[in-house]
Design an enzyme around this catalytic site. Sequence first.
Site, PDB file in Angstrom:
ATOM      1  N   CYS A   1       0.887  -1.168   0.000  1.00  0.00           N
ATOM      2  CA  CYS A   1       0.000   0.000   0.000  1.00  0.00           C
ATOM      3  C   CYS A   1       0.924   1.217   0.000  1.00  0.00           C
ATOM      4  CB  CYS A   1      -0.912   0.020   1.216  1.00  0.00           C
ATOM      5  SG  CYS A   1      -1.926   1.508   1.290  1.00  0.00           S
TER       6      CYS A   1
ATOM      7  N   CYS B   1      -0.770   4.413   2.178  1.00  0.00           N
ATOM      8  CA  CYS B   1      -0.794   4.356   3.638  1.00  0.00           C
ATOM      9  C   CYS B   1      -0.277   2.993   4.059  1.00  0.00           C
ATOM     10  CB  CYS B   1      -2.178   4.689   4.188  1.00  0.00           C
ATOM     11  SG  CYS B   1      -3.563   4.103   3.201  1.00  0.00           S
ATOM     12  N   SER B   2      -1.071   2.183   4.682  1.00  0.00           N
ATOM     13  CA  SER B   2      -0.582   0.864   5.082  1.00  0.00           C
ATOM     14  C   SER B   2      -1.739  -0.129   5.078  1.00  0.00           C
ATOM     15  CB  SER B   2       0.070   0.927   6.455  1.00  0.00           C
ATOM     16  OG  SER B   2      -0.816   1.523   7.370  1.00  0.00           O
ATOM     17  N   CYS B   3      -2.601  -0.024   4.063  1.00  0.00           N
ATOM     18  CA  CYS B   3      -3.753  -0.918   3.975  1.00  0.00           C
ATOM     19  C   CYS B   3      -3.287  -2.368   3.942  1.00  0.00           C
ATOM     20  CB  CYS B   3      -4.560  -0.620   2.716  1.00  0.00           C
ATOM     21  SG  CYS B   3      -5.157   1.065   2.674  1.00  0.00           S
TER      22      CYS B   3
END
Lengths: 95, 101, 221
Positions: free
Chosen positions: C116, C119-121
């Site tokens: 991702c 962000c940090s999905c």
Amino acid sequence: MSDRCYMRVATHMPPGHVRTPAYLRGKVGWVERKLGPFPNPEQLAYGLTAETARLMRVRFTMAEVWGPQAECPDDTIDAEIYAHWLEPTDPPHAT
Amino acid sequence: MGGDAAGPIPTEQHDFSLWEKRVDALMVIASSRGHFTVDGLRRVLEDMSPESFETMTYYERWIASVNQNLIESGVYTTAELAERMSEIAARGTTYGEASRE
Amino acid sequence: MPHDHHDHLSPSGHPYRPDDDHPLTYWQQMEIAIREILIEKGVTTAAEINAQIDTMDARSPANGATVIARAWTDPAFHAALLDDASAASASMGFDIGPLKLIAVENTQDVHNVIVCTLCSCYPRNLLGLPPDWYKSRAYRSRTVKEPRKVLAEFGVTLPDHVTVRVHDSTADMRYIVVPARPDGTDNWSADRLAKLVTRDSMIGTGLPKDPGTIAQPLPSG
């Protein structure tokens, strides 16, 4: 691969919250699958009532995204991009 | 960020501490109650300065974003937060002392 | 000292960091303040917060491994997983909440890897919280540009004929990689196969464990 539906990602860089990564702006890929619809995150992010937006998974070759710097030209990147960022286009010319 | 040059992938791993898990839980609960969306969380995170990525930990950035979203949606005011944080700082010098159960 | 977690071990089997005993930080003050205000205003309760933490702690890569092993052994489930991974995972009883999951399958010719960049999905409602490296600037920056170098750092070197497909979780979907079932596992039960499926193999930065490393099941009876 004439049945592929090619799309170009918009090149604009508006301020504010969008979900289209900068490295894909202006690049041409093909629709891998259609998703959604989803509420538009560009409105949700500001606490607004969101309109429905169509979402697509678009596949790009590394050659298209990174040009001569591509690590391996035929490897691919898939990303989810909202339809209002996409414009139908011709396939990129083979070189 | 995507495509930028960067060094080796860091391999250190830490176990999440209680306060980090609480931040995570507050985000999930407050968003499930409709006070903000994951998009609102992401907006504030992405609007942070590049330095914040170096100077704040992951969940420090998250609690800052949760706070911003909750104030924007009117759940509490900045003044209410400030007053409570002062009160908490006076309770003690460690998280355990300040976090009354 | 008010500890309400001293008897808990993390999913990795380690105790949590002793944060209760560290100097109080500004951001911890903020977390305590927000938590107390939300409870006082009736948005949530202390019990609900604890329950949410327990729910998240119960999610781990073992859940994903169970799903993958079933796909390896049950052709109908395999098809269902590739068609709609959320529905297939939920059908196994996993509480994945609103997670919208797509499964992408590794084959002899294709290797998938998830990132991702925005962000940090991460498929957290199935696999639990992401590892620290997944959230790092280095992983998020480099994986879309030089995935083969990134994979090599994780010890995965792919032949040239294998196409790497990077999946950037930019919007509403989350991804899980269905690794290729290792050779030499014919007639293995799903339970035994699940032991081969690592977290990293479901992100694409790893491969399943070598079947030789898994002990033979004890004879029954």
